[in-house]
Scaffold this motif. Structure first.
Motif, PDB file in Angstrom:
ATOM      1  N   VAL A 179      35.004   8.656  67.034  1.00  0.00           N
ATOM      2  CA  VAL A 179      35.471   7.354  66.551  1.00  0.00           C
ATOM      3  C   VAL A 179      36.997   7.319  66.662  1.00  0.00           C
ATOM      4  O   VAL A 179      37.701   7.462  65.668  1.00  0.00           O
ATOM      5  N   PRO A 180      37.544   7.140  67.883  1.00  0.00           N
ATOM      6  CA  PRO A 180      38.989   7.307  68.129  1.00  0.00           C
ATOM      7  C   PRO A 180      39.867   6.354  67.318  1.00  0.00           C
ATOM      8  O   PRO A 180      41.009   6.695  66.992  1.00  0.00           O
ATOM      9  N   ASP A 181      39.363   5.164  66.923  1.00  0.00           N
ATOM     10  CA  ASP A 181      40.217   4.208  66.200  1.00  0.00           C
ATOM     11  C   ASP A 181      40.127   4.382  64.680  1.00  0.00           C
ATOM     12  O   ASP A 181      40.757   3.633  63.934  1.00  0.00           O
ATOM     13  N   TYR A 182      39.352   5.411  64.220  1.00  0.00           N
ATOM     14  CA  TYR A 182      39.065   5.500  62.782  1.00  0.00           C
ATOM     15  C   TYR A 182      40.348   5.577  61.957  1.00  0.00           C
ATOM     16  O   TYR A 182      40.491   4.864  60.967  1.00  0.00           O
ATOM     17  N   LEU A 183      41.307   6.408  62.392  1.00  0.00           N
ATOM     18  CA  LEU A 183      42.537   6.614  61.599  1.00  0.00           C
ATOM     19  C   LEU A 183      43.501   5.440  61.723  1.00  0.00           C
ATOM     20  O   LEU A 183      44.492   5.360  60.997  1.00  0.00           O
ATOM     21  N   MET A 184      43.218   4.496  62.666  1.00  0.00           N
ATOM     22  CA  MET A 184      44.046   3.280  62.734  1.00  0.00           C
ATOM     23  C   MET A 184      43.599   2.305  61.654  1.00  0.00           C
ATOM     24  O   MET A 184      44.374   1.460  61.198  1.00  0.00           O
ATOM     25  N   VAL A 185      42.331   2.434  61.219  1.00  0.00           N
ATOM     26  CA  VAL A 185      41.763   1.520  60.222  1.00  0.00           C
ATOM     27  C   VAL A 185      41.809   2.144  58.834  1.00  0.00           C
ATOM     28  O   VAL A 185      42.141   1.488  57.845  1.00  0.00           O
ATOM     29  N   LYS A 194      30.584  15.194  55.948  1.00  0.00           N
ATOM     30  CA  LYS A 194      31.682  15.799  56.714  1.00  0.00           C
ATOM     31  C   LYS A 194      32.680  14.713  57.116  1.00  0.00           C
ATOM     32  O   LYS A 194      32.308  13.526  57.154  1.00  0.00           O
ATOM     33  N   PRO A 195      33.952  15.073  57.452  1.00  0.00           N
ATOM     34  CA  PRO A 195      34.887  14.040  57.906  1.00  0.00           C
ATOM     35  C   PRO A 195      34.323  13.273  59.107  1.00  0.00           C
ATOM     36  O   PRO A 195      33.641  13.864  59.944  1.00  0.00           O
ATOM     37  N   VAL A 196      34.616  11.957  59.179  1.00  0.00           N
ATOM     38  CA  VAL A 196      34.241  11.165  60.350  1.00  0.00           C
ATOM     39  C   VAL A 196      34.879  11.834  61.578  1.00  0.00           C
ATOM     40  O   VAL A 196      36.073  12.176  61.555  1.00  0.00           O
ATOM     41  N   LEU A 206      37.003   6.901  47.640  1.00  0.00           N
ATOM     42  CA  LEU A 206      37.473   6.649  49.011  1.00  0.00           C
ATOM     43  C   LEU A 206      36.307   6.733  49.997  1.00  0.00           C
ATOM     44  O   LEU A 206      36.274   6.002  50.989  1.00  0.00           O
ATOM     45  N   ILE A 207      35.324   7.589  49.721  1.00  0.00           N
ATOM     46  CA  ILE A 207      34.230   7.793  50.662  1.00  0.00           C
ATOM     47  C   ILE A 207      33.479   6.486  50.905  1.00  0.00           C
ATOM     48  O   ILE A 207      33.337   6.042  52.050  1.00  0.00           O
ATOM     49  N   TRP A 208      33.058   5.833  49.812  1.00  0.00           N
ATOM     50  CA  TRP A 208      32.282   4.593  49.998  1.00  0.00           C
ATOM     51  C   TRP A 208      33.194   3.413  50.344  1.00  0.00           C
ATOM     52  O   TRP A 208      32.825   2.529  51.132  1.00  0.00           O
ATOM     53  N   GLN A 209      34.433   3.407  49.757  1.00  0.00           N
ATOM     54  CA  GLN A 209      35.358   2.316  50.081  1.00  0.00           C
ATOM     55  C   GLN A 209      35.691   2.319  51.575  1.00  0.00           C
ATOM     56  O   GLN A 209      35.695   1.276  52.232  1.00  0.00           O
ATOM     57  N   ASN A 210      35.944   3.486  52.148  1.00  0.00           N
ATOM     58  CA  ASN A 210      36.243   3.603  53.583  1.00  0.00           C
ATOM     59  C   ASN A 210      35.063   3.127  54.421  1.00  0.00           C
ATOM     60  O   ASN A 210      35.240   2.436  55.428  1.00  0.00           O
ATOM     61  N   ALA A 211      33.843   3.478  53.992  1.00  0.00           N
ATOM     62  CA  ALA A 211      32.642   3.083  54.739  1.00  0.00           C
ATOM     63  C   ALA A 211      32.479   1.570  54.744  1.00  0.00           C
ATOM     64  O   ALA A 211      32.145   0.976  55.774  1.00  0.00           O
ATOM     65  N   LEU A 212      32.756   0.911  53.594  1.00  0.00           N
ATOM     66  CA  LEU A 212      32.658  -0.548  53.527  1.00  0.00           C
ATOM     67  C   LEU A 212      33.736  -1.181  54.414  1.00  0.00           C
ATOM     68  O   LEU A 212      33.489  -2.173  55.109  1.00  0.00           O
ATOM     69  N   GLU A 213      34.933  -0.570  54.422  1.00  0.00           N
ATOM     70  CA  GLU A 213      36.053  -1.141  55.181  1.00  0.00           C
ATOM     71  C   GLU A 213      35.859  -0.968  56.694  1.00  0.00           C
ATOM     72  O   GLU A 213      36.079  -1.896  57.467  1.00  0.00           O
ATOM     73  N   TYR A 214      35.377   0.213  57.107  1.00  0.00           N
ATOM     74  CA  TYR A 214      35.287   0.477  58.544  1.00  0.00           C
ATOM     75  C   TYR A 214      34.033  -0.130  59.177  1.00  0.00           C
ATOM     76  O   TYR A 214      33.999  -0.383  60.388  1.00  0.00           O
ATOM     77  N   ASN A 215      33.035  -0.421  58.353  1.00  0.00           N
ATOM     78  CA  ASN A 215      31.737  -0.910  58.856  1.00  0.00           C
ATOM     79  C   ASN A 215      31.381  -2.263  58.247  1.00  0.00           C
ATOM     80  O   ASN A 215      30.389  -2.383  57.527  1.00  0.00           O
ATOM     81  N   PRO A 216      32.202  -3.316  58.518  1.00  0.00           N
ATOM     82  CA  PRO A 216      32.058  -4.594  57.802  1.00  0.00           C
ATOM     83  C   PRO A 216      31.086  -5.607  58.429  1.00  0.00           C
ATOM     84  O   PRO A 216      30.809  -6.641  57.828  1.00  0.00           O
TER      85      PRO A 216
END
Ligand SMILES: COC(=O)[C@H](Cc1ccco1)c1ccncc1
Length: 130
Positions: free
Chosen positions: A40-46, A33-35, A77-87
């Motif tokens: 996670v209020p800052d998610y769309l800033m990242v 499902k969408p984050v 995008l699903i896995w790329q976003n996860a790697l980017e947001y959770n580094p």
């Protein structure tokens, strides 16, 4: 023409089956499902382009994808976003990154093993003709 619509119908069936198999895999629960932006209020800033498995299913039914590569552009995008947001080095980030890598590899293995190369080429010819 009608034969082209038959091909795209079969592509949608393959992509739905692939996406549903990923959705029922317990490793990929965080990707179904969408984050939650309240959580996670800052998610769309990242992350500029959020994506998840339920949105892939919606897009398939909206006839968004004419080729597997168009589907993979969104699916990646699903896995790329996860790697980017959770580094970070902490265990929670490492855990979601491990699952993101498993999602990437699982998707590509299923496509390589189960999608006929000639069928993929026919879809690409339809895309180039439109
Ligand atoms: C794809 O999911 C994510 O990127 C969220 C980000 C997130 C951070 C805090 C709440 O949610 C995630 C969910 C579960 N475990 C780790 C991170």
């Amino acid at each position: 023409e009608e034969q082209e619509e038959d091909v795209l119908r079969e592509l949608r069936l393959f992509l739905r089956n692939l996406t549903e198999r990923l959705m029922v895999d317990r490793r990929f629960k965080a990707f179904t499902k969408p984050v939650d932006i309240e959580e996670v209020p800052d998610y769309l800033m990242v992350i500029q382009k959020p994506m998840d498995l339920s949105t892939l299913l919606y897009n398939i039914d909206e006839h968004k994808y004419v080729t597997v590569d168009e589907f993979l552009s969104d699916a990646d995008l699903i896995w790329q976003n996860a790697l980017e947001y959770n580094p970070d080095r902490d265990p929670a980030d490492r855990h979601i990154r491990h699952r993101a890598c498993a999602l990437k590899d699982t998707m590509r293995v299923i496509i390589r093993d189960e999608l006929d190369k000639d069928f993929q080429r026919i879809c690409e010819e339809i895309r180039e003709s439109r």
